[in-house]
Design a protein around this motif. Structure first.
Motif, PDB file in Angstrom:
ATOM      1  N   LEU A 228       0.828  -1.206   0.000  1.00 33.35           N
ATOM      2  CA  LEU A 228       0.000   0.000   0.000  1.00 33.35           C
ATOM      3  C   LEU A 228       0.864   1.257   0.000  1.00 33.35           C
ATOM      4  CD1 LEU A 228      -2.805  -1.098   2.500  1.00 33.35           C
ATOM      5  CD2 LEU A 228      -3.042  -0.756   0.028  1.00 33.35           C
ATOM      6  N   GLU A 229       1.977   1.217   0.726  1.00 31.76           N
ATOM      7  CA  GLU A 229       2.876   2.372   0.765  1.00 31.76           C
ATOM      8  C   GLU A 229       3.561   2.578  -0.585  1.00 31.76           C
ATOM      9  OE1 GLU A 229       5.444   1.420   4.003  1.00 31.76           O
ATOM     10  OE2 GLU A 229       4.014   2.083   5.551  1.00 31.76           O
ATOM     11  N   ALA A 230       3.880   1.468  -1.266  1.00 24.00           N
ATOM     12  CA  ALA A 230       4.558   1.574  -2.559  1.00 24.00           C
ATOM     13  C   ALA A 230       3.591   1.815  -3.712  1.00 24.00           C
ATOM     14  CB  ALA A 230       5.365   0.304  -2.816  1.00 24.00           C
ATOM     15  N   GLY A 231       2.318   1.461  -3.510  1.00 24.24           N
ATOM     16  CA  GLY A 231       1.343   1.584  -4.580  1.00 24.24           C
ATOM     17  C   GLY A 231       1.255   0.371  -5.478  1.00 24.24           C
ATOM     18  N   HIS A 232       2.006  -0.680  -5.137  1.00 31.03           N
ATOM     19  CA  HIS A 232       1.998  -1.931  -5.901  1.00 31.03           C
ATOM     20  C   HIS A 232       2.640  -3.016  -5.047  1.00 31.03           C
ATOM     21  CE1 HIS A 232       6.345  -1.467  -6.623  1.00 31.03           C
ATOM     22  NE2 HIS A 232       6.073  -0.183  -6.801  1.00 31.03           N
ATOM     23  N   PRO A 233       2.364  -4.298  -5.332  1.00 35.95           N
ATOM     24  CA  PRO A 233       2.989  -5.372  -4.550  1.00 35.95           C
ATOM     25  C   PRO A 233       4.508  -5.325  -4.635  1.00 35.95           C
ATOM     26  CG  PRO A 233       1.142  -6.228  -5.803  1.00 35.95           C
ATOM     27  CD  PRO A 233       1.380  -4.833  -6.298  1.00 35.95           C
ATOM     28  N   VAL A 234       5.159  -5.527  -3.498  1.00 35.08           N
ATOM     29  CA  VAL A 234       6.619  -5.549  -3.434  1.00 35.08           C
ATOM     30  C   VAL A 234       7.060  -6.790  -2.652  1.00 35.08           C
ATOM     31  CG1 VAL A 234       6.861  -3.039  -3.582  1.00 35.08           C
ATOM     32  CG2 VAL A 234       6.615  -4.122  -1.334  1.00 35.08           C
ATOM     33  N   ASP A 235       8.294  -7.205  -2.881  1.00 32.28           N
ATOM     34  CA  ASP A 235       8.857  -8.340  -2.153  1.00 32.28           C
ATOM     35  C   ASP A 235       9.524  -7.846  -0.871  1.00 32.28           C
ATOM     36  OD1 ASP A 235       8.210 -10.432  -3.941  1.00 32.28           O
ATOM     37  OD2 ASP A 235       9.862  -9.853  -5.246  1.00 32.28           O
ATOM     38  N   LEU A 236       9.133  -8.433   0.262  1.00 35.32           N
ATOM     39  CA  LEU A 236       9.857  -8.177   1.498  1.00 35.32           C
ATOM     40  C   LEU A 236      11.181  -8.928   1.455  1.00 35.32           C
ATOM     41  CD1 LEU A 236       6.993  -8.576   4.140  1.00 35.32           C
ATOM     42  CD2 LEU A 236       7.801  -6.476   3.048  1.00 35.32           C
ATOM     43  N   GLU A 237      12.221  -8.336   2.014  1.00 35.75           N
ATOM     44  CA  GLU A 237      13.534  -8.985   2.016  1.00 35.75           C
ATOM     45  C   GLU A 237      13.489 -10.292   2.789  1.00 35.75           C
ATOM     46  OE1 GLU A 237      18.151  -8.062   3.399  1.00 35.75           O
ATOM     47  OE2 GLU A 237      16.703  -6.419   3.241  1.00 35.75           O
ATOM     48  N   LYS A 238      12.788 -10.293   3.926  1.00 35.74           N
ATOM     49  CA  LYS A 238      12.602 -11.510   4.708  1.00 35.74           C
ATOM     50  C   LYS A 238      11.361 -11.330   5.572  1.00 35.74           C
ATOM     51  CE  LYS A 238      15.775  -9.961   8.350  1.00 35.74           C
ATOM     52  NZ  LYS A 238      16.985 -10.304   9.141  1.00 35.74           N
ATOM     53  N   VAL A 239      10.817 -12.442   6.063  1.00 32.86           N
ATOM     54  CA  VAL A 239       9.622 -12.379   6.896  1.00 32.86           C
ATOM     55  C   VAL A 239       9.846 -13.180   8.175  1.00 32.86           C
ATOM     56  CG1 VAL A 239       8.034 -12.054   4.974  1.00 32.86           C
ATOM     57  CG2 VAL A 239       8.575 -14.361   5.727  1.00 32.86           C
ATOM     58  N   GLY A 240       9.191 -12.733   9.255  1.00 24.02           N
ATOM     59  CA  GLY A 240       9.220 -13.486  10.502  1.00 24.02           C
ATOM     60  C   GLY A 240       8.403 -14.757  10.373  1.00 24.02           C
ATOM     61  N   LEU A 241       8.759 -15.753  11.147  1.00 26.73           N
ATOM     62  CA  LEU A 241       8.175 -17.078  10.971  1.00 26.73           C
ATOM     63  C   LEU A 241       7.296 -17.520  12.131  1.00 26.73           C
ATOM     64  CD1 LEU A 241      11.415 -18.746   9.587  1.00 26.73           C
ATOM     65  CD2 LEU A 241       9.413 -18.046   8.271  1.00 26.73           C
ATOM     66  N   PHE A 242       7.151 -16.673  13.147  1.00 30.47           N
ATOM     67  CA  PHE A 242       6.360 -17.105  14.299  1.00 30.47           C
ATOM     68  C   PHE A 242       4.916 -17.401  13.887  1.00 30.47           C
ATOM     69  CE2 PHE A 242       3.571 -15.786  17.914  1.00 30.47           C
ATOM     70  CZ  PHE A 242       3.737 -16.960  18.636  1.00 30.47           C
ATOM     71  N   ALA A 243       4.274 -16.448  13.225  1.00 31.49           N
ATOM     72  CA  ALA A 243       2.918 -16.678  12.708  1.00 31.49           C
ATOM     73  C   ALA A 243       3.067 -17.221  11.290  1.00 31.49           C
ATOM     74  CB  ALA A 243       2.110 -15.377  12.731  1.00 31.49           C
ATOM     75  N   ASP A 244       3.428 -18.495  11.180  1.00 34.27           N
ATOM     76  CA  ASP A 244       3.820 -19.043   9.878  1.00 34.27           C
ATOM     77  C   ASP A 244       2.674 -19.068   8.877  1.00 34.27           C
ATOM     78  OD1 ASP A 244       2.456 -21.014  11.242  1.00 34.27           O
ATOM     79  OD2 ASP A 244       3.837 -22.633  10.727  1.00 34.27           O
ATOM     80  N   GLY A 245       1.439 -19.034   9.347  1.00 33.59           N
ATOM     81  CA  GLY A 245       0.309 -19.027   8.432  1.00 33.59           C
ATOM     82  C   GLY A 245       0.179 -17.749   7.618  1.00 33.59           C
ATOM     83  N   VAL A 246       0.859 -16.688   8.045  1.00 34.55           N
ATOM     84  CA  VAL A 246       0.818 -15.412   7.302  1.00 34.55           C
ATOM     85  C   VAL A 246       2.220 -14.951   6.928  1.00 34.55           C
ATOM     86  CG1 VAL A 246      -1.377 -14.619   8.263  1.00 34.55           C
ATOM     87  CG2 VAL A 246       0.746 -14.147   9.505  1.00 34.55           C
ATOM     88  N   ALA A 247       3.184 -15.858   6.946  1.00 36.35           N
ATOM     89  CA  ALA A 247       4.571 -15.499   6.614  1.00 36.35           C
ATOM     90  C   ALA A 247       4.735 -15.471   5.100  1.00 36.35           C
ATOM     91  CB  ALA A 247       5.540 -16.498   7.247  1.00 36.35           C
TER      92      ALA A 247
END
Length: 516
Positions: A228-247
């Motif tokens: 939303l901040e970029a105005g288009h989908p972007v790739d996150l460099e990495k994601v946290g894994l605790f809530a793995d269902g939304v990682a």
């Protein structure tokens, strides 16, 4: 691209909500899914000063909302596609949703799961009729193999979120919500790839735009917020894994198109806040949510901080496929997430009676933890856990300690302290060494720790090591490596080349106090 997907792409943005409204109303998900309860949360409602409800998607046959989208997508296939069968890649709820949906429709389903997937999840997919193929050590590798099988054997690939039929299936939750409770000020929805929030938001905004739709993401996996901040989908460099269902590193294209039009805001929360929400759900309903399942309620609580107006709010409990052993971690962290426990490093005199005098100073306050080891010198650092009512009491304790000359530091937000140091034994090295400290994360499976140490090799001397199995999909290690002067760059390059997530935390306050 399917005809339905093309129709969604061709629909003008301002008309997307109405287009999805029609798809949701026509979605025949109840051939497999069920209408779930919307439960009141009386205890939490009283605490937050508003009226709260929880949409219980843990009541689905696969204990997750994923069944809705999977079934709607599979039932829309042509006769030829049904005869050829379907394939999906998943280590969790999507796998079970696809397996059960295909079984209900008499369709062959092949589910590609990482070889590191816990046996309990593999068995669940097989029970629902899916053929499991274990491939690779990560979801990305499994997904590539699923695409290969689709191309090689003619299967139809069933996506977990980036598909209009999947979005419409998930949107039936919004339909039920408004039928069960018409008067709502806001609905809180967990966000991973975006299929759930897109469906729910489209339905609600098509019928009642006055209701806010608020997405909730972990702070370390906020792909919708970034898009939303970029105005288009972007790739996150990495994601946290605790809530793995939304990682998820990147929001889906189709969900994002809806979110831009229909989602009012995004709230992010910490892992500790998610743990606190798991506890809140249990105390009001006796249901045990998985971390991703409690995400929306955690966001609702964050949203209500500092608000005193009376509102009617609903949150979606998206799933309850939780590994039982991971509840140990949740239990340990929930009080920190509520701000009801604080952990402190306090310097006390190294003499008899010091601990007694320290406890006398605290009075009737409950000490939840006390870690100490005899050290040389005139003073010692102790690790203390205290039960508190909130930030105001913690500030009062800090003032009291300062008044009586106790040097101290609040470690309640220091991940190294909460995850590792509080469980470690030993102390500082007998002589000063040039030591670098790292958090390392690797896929958890039998032999994983040995595999990690083998990859590390013998070039660098391990000077500190702490590993604790949390019953999660990923193992976490705190590791110190002795690094001779001048070789810091070589060490950084060596660790960067390992196929593991490795982050330096040498500046952690708890490390400086207790281990350096």
């Amino acid at each position: 691209m399917s005809a339905l997907a093309q129709a969604a792409v061709d629909t003008p943005p301002q008309d997307l909500a109405q287009w999805y409204l029609r798809q949701i109303l026509l979605a025949p998900v109840y051939q497999a899914a069920k209408v779930t309860d919307l439960d009141p949360l009386p205890k939490l409602s009283q605490r937050l000063g508003c009226e709260l409800w929880l949409k219980r998607e843990d009541q689905q046959p696969v204990h997750s909302f994923k069944l809705r989208g999977a079934f709607n997508c599979i039932q829309s296939l042509s006769d030829a596609q049904r005869q050829a069968g379907v394939v999906a890649a998943s280590a969790g709820n999507h796998a079970q949703g696809v397996a059960l949906s295909a079984a209900r429709l008499g369709i062959r389903a092949v589910i590609v799961m990482p070889a590191t997937t816990p046996e309990i999840k593999v068995d669940a997919v097989r029970r629902h009729g899916g053929e499991v193929v274990l491939h690779g050590d990560s979801f990305d590798v499994a997904y590539q193999h699923a695409k290969f099988l689709a191309a090689d054997e003619g299967f139809t690939l069933i996506p977990p979120f980036d598909d209009p039929a999947v979005i419409a299936g998930q949107g039936t939750i919004g339909q039920e919500l408004l039928q069960q409770q018409r008067q709502l000020d806001a609905v809180f929805v967990p966000v991973g790839g975006g299929g759930l929030i897109a469906g729910v938001a489209a339905y609600i905004k098509a019928l009642d735009p006055s209701i806010e739709v608020i997405g909730v993401e972990p702070e370390d996996a906020a792909c919708l917020k970034a898009a939303l901040e970029a105005g288009h989908p972007v790739d996150l460099e990495k994601v946290g894994l605790f809530a793995d269902g939304v990682a998820v590193k990147r929001i889906g294209e189709a969900p994002f198109a809806v979110a831009q039009q229909c989602v009012d805001r995004v709230v992010t929360v910490t892992s500790d806040e998610i743990c606190a929400a798991v506890k809140d759900i249990f105390e009001d309903t006796r249901a045990i949510a998985e971390p991703a399942g409690a995400l929306a309620l955690a966001g609702l609580k964050r949203y209500r901080q500092g608000r005193e107006d009376s509102q009617k709010l609903a949150a979606i409990l998206s799933g309850a496929n939780v590994n039982f052993h991971s509840l140990r971690y949740v239990s340990e962290r929930c009080e920190l997430g509520e701000g009801r426990e604080a952990v402190l490093a306090v310097t006390i005199p190294e003499q008899k009676g010091s601990f007694l005098r320290f406890c006398q100073l605290l009075g009737q306050r409950a000490i939840t933890e006390f870690n100490y080891r005899l050290a040389d010198g005139d003073s010692a650092n102790i690790f203390v856990g205290l039960r508190v009512s909130g930030a105001q009491e913690l500030a009062a304790i800090s003032s009291l300690l300062n008044e009586h000359g106790y040097a101290h530091q609040d470690l309640s937000q220091d991940e190294t302290a909460k995850l590792h140091v509080r469980y470690m034994v030993g102390g500082k090295p007998p002589k000063a060494i040039n030591e670098k400290l790292y958090h390392v994360t690797f896929p958890e499976h039998p032999g994983a720790l040995l595999q990690f140490l083998t990859r590390l090799g013998q070039r660098w001397n391990i000077s500190l090591f702490h590993y604790r199995n949390h019953g999660a999909a990923y193992g976490r290690v705190l590791m110190g490596l002795e690094c001779p002067q001048g070789l810091e760059h070589d060490l950084s390059q060596f660790l960067a080349a390992l196929p593991l997530e490795c982050r330096e935390v040498t500046t952690s306050p708890s490390y400086q106090y207790f281990l350096k």
